[in-house]
Design an enzyme around this catalytic site. Sequence first.
Site, PDB file in Angstrom:
ATOM      1  N   LYS A 167       0.911  -1.065   0.012  1.00  0.00           N
ATOM      2  CA  LYS A 167      -0.098  -0.045  -0.087  1.00  0.00           C
ATOM      3  C   LYS A 167       0.791   1.128  -0.071  1.00  0.00           C
ATOM      4  CE  LYS A 167      -1.577   2.677   3.305  1.00  0.00           C
ATOM      5  NZ  LYS A 167      -1.567   3.879   2.755  1.00  0.00           N
ATOM      6  N   GLY A 223       4.029   4.849  13.015  1.00  0.00           N
ATOM      7  CA  GLY A 223       4.759   3.469  13.564  1.00  0.00           C
ATOM      8  C   GLY A 223       4.156   3.161  14.827  1.00  0.00           C
ATOM      9  N   GLU A 240      10.587   1.306   9.954  1.00  0.00           N
ATOM     10  CA  GLU A 240      11.647   2.243   9.569  1.00  0.00           C
ATOM     11  C   GLU A 240      10.803   3.950   9.819  1.00  0.00           C
ATOM     12  OE1 GLU A 240      14.447   2.021   8.844  1.00  0.00           O
ATOM     13  OE2 GLU A 240      14.768  -0.159   8.291  1.00  0.00           O
ATOM     14  N   CYS A 274      14.232  10.330   5.084  1.00  0.00           N
ATOM     15  CA  CYS A 274      14.282  10.246   6.521  1.00  0.00           C
ATOM     16  C   CYS A 274      15.681  10.369   6.987  1.00  0.00           C
ATOM     17  CB  CYS A 274      14.000   8.736   6.457  1.00  0.00           C
ATOM     18  SG  CYS A 274      14.787   7.695   5.476  1.00  0.00           S
ATOM     19  N   GLU A 371      11.664  16.755  13.603  1.00  0.00           N
ATOM     20  CA  GLU A 371      12.104  16.467  11.946  1.00  0.00           C
ATOM     21  C   GLU A 371      11.224  17.533  11.151  1.00  0.00           C
ATOM     22  OE1 GLU A 371      10.588  12.659  10.436  1.00  0.00           O
ATOM     23  OE2 GLU A 371      12.245  12.664   9.201  1.00  0.00           O
TER      24      GLU A 371
HETATM   25  P1  NAD Z   1       2.975   8.696   7.396  1.00  0.00           P
HETATM   26  O1  NAD Z   1       3.298   7.719   8.811  1.00  0.00           O
HETATM   27  O2  NAD Z   1       1.854   9.686   7.477  1.00  0.00           O
HETATM   28  O3  NAD Z   1       2.556   7.567   6.316  1.00  0.00           O
HETATM   29  C1  NAD Z   1       3.162   6.374   6.228  1.00  0.00           C
HETATM   30  C2  NAD Z   1       2.164   5.225   5.512  1.00  0.00           C
HETATM   31  O4  NAD Z   1       1.491   5.004   6.618  1.00  0.00           O
HETATM   32  C3  NAD Z   1       1.317   5.941   4.299  1.00  0.00           C
HETATM   33  O5  NAD Z   1       1.155   4.879   3.492  1.00  0.00           O
HETATM   34  C4  NAD Z   1       0.093   6.181   5.412  1.00  0.00           C
HETATM   35  O6  NAD Z   1      -1.022   6.016   4.481  1.00  0.00           O
HETATM   36  C5  NAD Z   1       0.011   5.033   6.166  1.00  0.00           C
HETATM   37  N1  NAD Z   1      -0.561   5.106   7.520  1.00  0.00           N
HETATM   38  C6  NAD Z   1      -1.266   6.271   8.074  1.00  0.00           C
HETATM   39  N2  NAD Z   1      -1.838   5.848   8.979  1.00  0.00           N
HETATM   40  C7  NAD Z   1      -1.728   4.441   9.205  1.00  0.00           C
HETATM   41  C8  NAD Z   1      -2.171   3.670  10.564  1.00  0.00           C
HETATM   42  N3  NAD Z   1      -2.812   4.094  11.533  1.00  0.00           N
HETATM   43  N4  NAD Z   1      -1.895   2.388  10.146  1.00  0.00           N
HETATM   44  C9  NAD Z   1      -1.103   1.861   9.095  1.00  0.00           C
HETATM   45  N5  NAD Z   1      -0.824   2.958   7.921  1.00  0.00           N
HETATM   46  C10 NAD Z   1      -0.905   3.879   8.051  1.00  0.00           C
HETATM   47  O7  NAD Z   1       4.374   9.130   6.950  1.00  0.00           O
HETATM   48  P2  NAD Z   1       4.428   9.830   5.555  1.00  0.00           P
HETATM   49  O8  NAD Z   1       4.181  11.580   5.863  1.00  0.00           O
HETATM   50  O9  NAD Z   1       4.078   9.330   4.357  1.00  0.00           O
HETATM   51  O10 NAD Z   1       6.222   9.959   5.523  1.00  0.00           O
HETATM   52  C11 NAD Z   1       7.023  10.745   5.987  1.00  0.00           C
HETATM   53  C12 NAD Z   1       7.622   9.975   7.304  1.00  0.00           C
HETATM   54  O11 NAD Z   1       8.352   8.912   7.120  1.00  0.00           O
HETATM   55  C13 NAD Z   1       8.911  10.738   7.901  1.00  0.00           C
HETATM   56  O12 NAD Z   1       8.815  11.040   9.195  1.00  0.00           O
HETATM   57  C14 NAD Z   1      10.180  10.320   7.444  1.00  0.00           C
HETATM   58  O13 NAD Z   1      11.139  10.381   8.197  1.00  0.00           O
HETATM   59  C15 NAD Z   1       9.630   8.742   7.400  1.00  0.00           C
HETATM   60  N6  NAD Z   1      10.375   7.936   6.624  1.00  0.00           N
HETATM   61  C16 NAD Z   1      11.264   7.032   7.137  1.00  0.00           C
HETATM   62  C17 NAD Z   1      11.969   6.059   6.333  1.00  0.00           C
HETATM   63  C18 NAD Z   1      13.013   5.227   6.809  1.00  0.00           C
HETATM   64  O14 NAD Z   1      13.407   4.323   6.414  1.00  0.00           O
HETATM   65  N7  NAD Z   1      13.459   5.328   8.214  1.00  0.00           N
HETATM   66  C19 NAD Z   1      12.081   6.241   5.015  1.00  0.00           C
HETATM   67  C20 NAD Z   1      11.327   7.377   4.594  1.00  0.00           C
HETATM   68  C21 NAD Z   1      10.623   8.150   5.370  1.00  0.00           C
END
Ligand code: NAD
Length: 481
Positions: A167, A223, A240, A274, A371
């Site tokens: 997804k 997360g 992650e 990230c 962040e």
């Molecule tokens: P987000 O947590 O808002 O969304 C990530 C994904 O999770 C999306 O597909 C979203 O639809 C889904 N999601 C949202 N709520 C959920 C829930 N309750 N249960 C399961 N899935 C759910 O993050 P974002 O805004 O898309 O991404 C940015 C963040 O991601 C930043 O904090 C960045 O640092 C982090 N990031 C981490 C890594 C890594 O490898 N450590 C890599 C890239 C981005």
Amino acid sequence: MSDAVMTIGGEPVPVAGTFGVRNPATGEVFAEAPECSRAQLDAAFDAAAKAFSSWRSDEALRRQTLLRMADVLMASAGEIAPVLTAEQGKPLGDASMEVFAAALWCQYFANLETPPQTIQDDTDALVQVYRRPLGVVAAITPWNFPLTLAFWKIAPALLAGNTLVVKPSPFTPLSTLKTVELLGEVLPPGVVNAVSGGDELGAWMTGHPIPRKVSFTGSIETGKKVALSAAPDLKRVTLELGGNDPAIVLDDADPALVARAIFAGAFNNNGQVCSAVKRVYVPEALYGDVVDALASHASAAAVGDGTDPATKLGPINNAPQYERVKELVADAIAGGARAVTGGHPMDRPGYFFEPTILADVSDGTRIVDEEQFGPALPVISYRDVDDALDRANGTHFGLSGSVWSADPDRAAEIAGRLECGTAWVNTHLALGPQQPFGGCKWSGIGVENGPWGLSEFTEVQALYRSRTADGLNISTAGLVS
Ligand code: NAD
């Protein structure tokens, strides 16, 4: 670009409802993506479960399929990259690199050897430790690198013998849907299924009874929700999450040299990485020179629509993130920080923000402590390197960090004391399929990539073959006499 389809059981799925996808360079909806229903999600997990037993049993087919996937990806970059640029905003060249990276990850895992470990081989027994697949994997990705991060999951999960439901983020669903659709040419039905929808779809996935593993990349906040949702069913999780990477410049560094590389490590993907540099610690004696050099790179960076070949930095991906960057920069300036360059949204449609270097800022300011995930970089001065290290470590984040010096051994000693999953010396963002990547503390649980990442898609099985005539191998002293 409104022909996006979900793939379930190897077939395109009839669209029930849709949601709009915006081009961040214009702020306008340019395409509709399918909204996955509960019944369709059930069908996707059913398809993955049905495909599992034959997929897990044919390692040669898995390796061959991964290589063929790499070929399809390489051949399709010209078709996929424009979709990624349109929904994500990144320059077209960077979008193509994402597709090539996806291919590279498939090739790496296709060739990664996974022999069993023999731990006993004598007259009593042959005991070997195998890695077995987990079953169905729920893979959930964010909007900054939709394809690269999806393939950090897909490639190792497939090699290990799992099947998946993937997804993407609702901000960037189209490139993932298109890619999985194109891979249908080489993937057996049900092995990789792609669904799209809002955040609630992610929550349905983590709470669903079929997947045995959730591999999640996204924010810390989400997360934690994923961990909670997976717990009652004891699903395995890899998380992650976000980072707030420090770069510590030592007093013997060359300001011009390090500023060039730190700028690249901070503003890659317009700061939406990230593990980008998100705060820079500079000794007082070098502070002015490093700040000025960073500012000259920031003011020279060509910002624009990712389809323009001159563009180096695209827009911020989405409105909430744009508002967040605006808010954090304004908060820093209101608190006394100096925008040496940038500091404002750009006066044009879309989510463009000036590349910003903030000086005279310190820990305790939101943009240092949180962040920012965007094109704004705070530079903090320090007197004592141990103090800088304490400040770098004094946070819940622990994704990565870097130390910069003319003396790599000295830098490596200090980098080794950073509390993070990846510590770089005189570089930042150097990553590869062979290198484990993950976060300490709130930046994550588990790692991706390399044999370490592969093993997160497996369960250990000790296979014990008795060689005694009576099968009595119970070795715990005193249990059998
Ligand atoms: P987000 O947590 O808002 O969304 C990530 C994904 O999770 C999306 O597909 C979203 O639809 C889904 N999601 C949202 N709520 C959920 C829930 N309750 N249960 C399961 N899935 C759910 O993050 P974002 O805004 O898309 O991404 C940015 C963040 O991601 C930043 O904090 C960045 O640092 C982090 N990031 C981490 C890594 C890594 O490898 N450590 C890599 C890239 C981005």
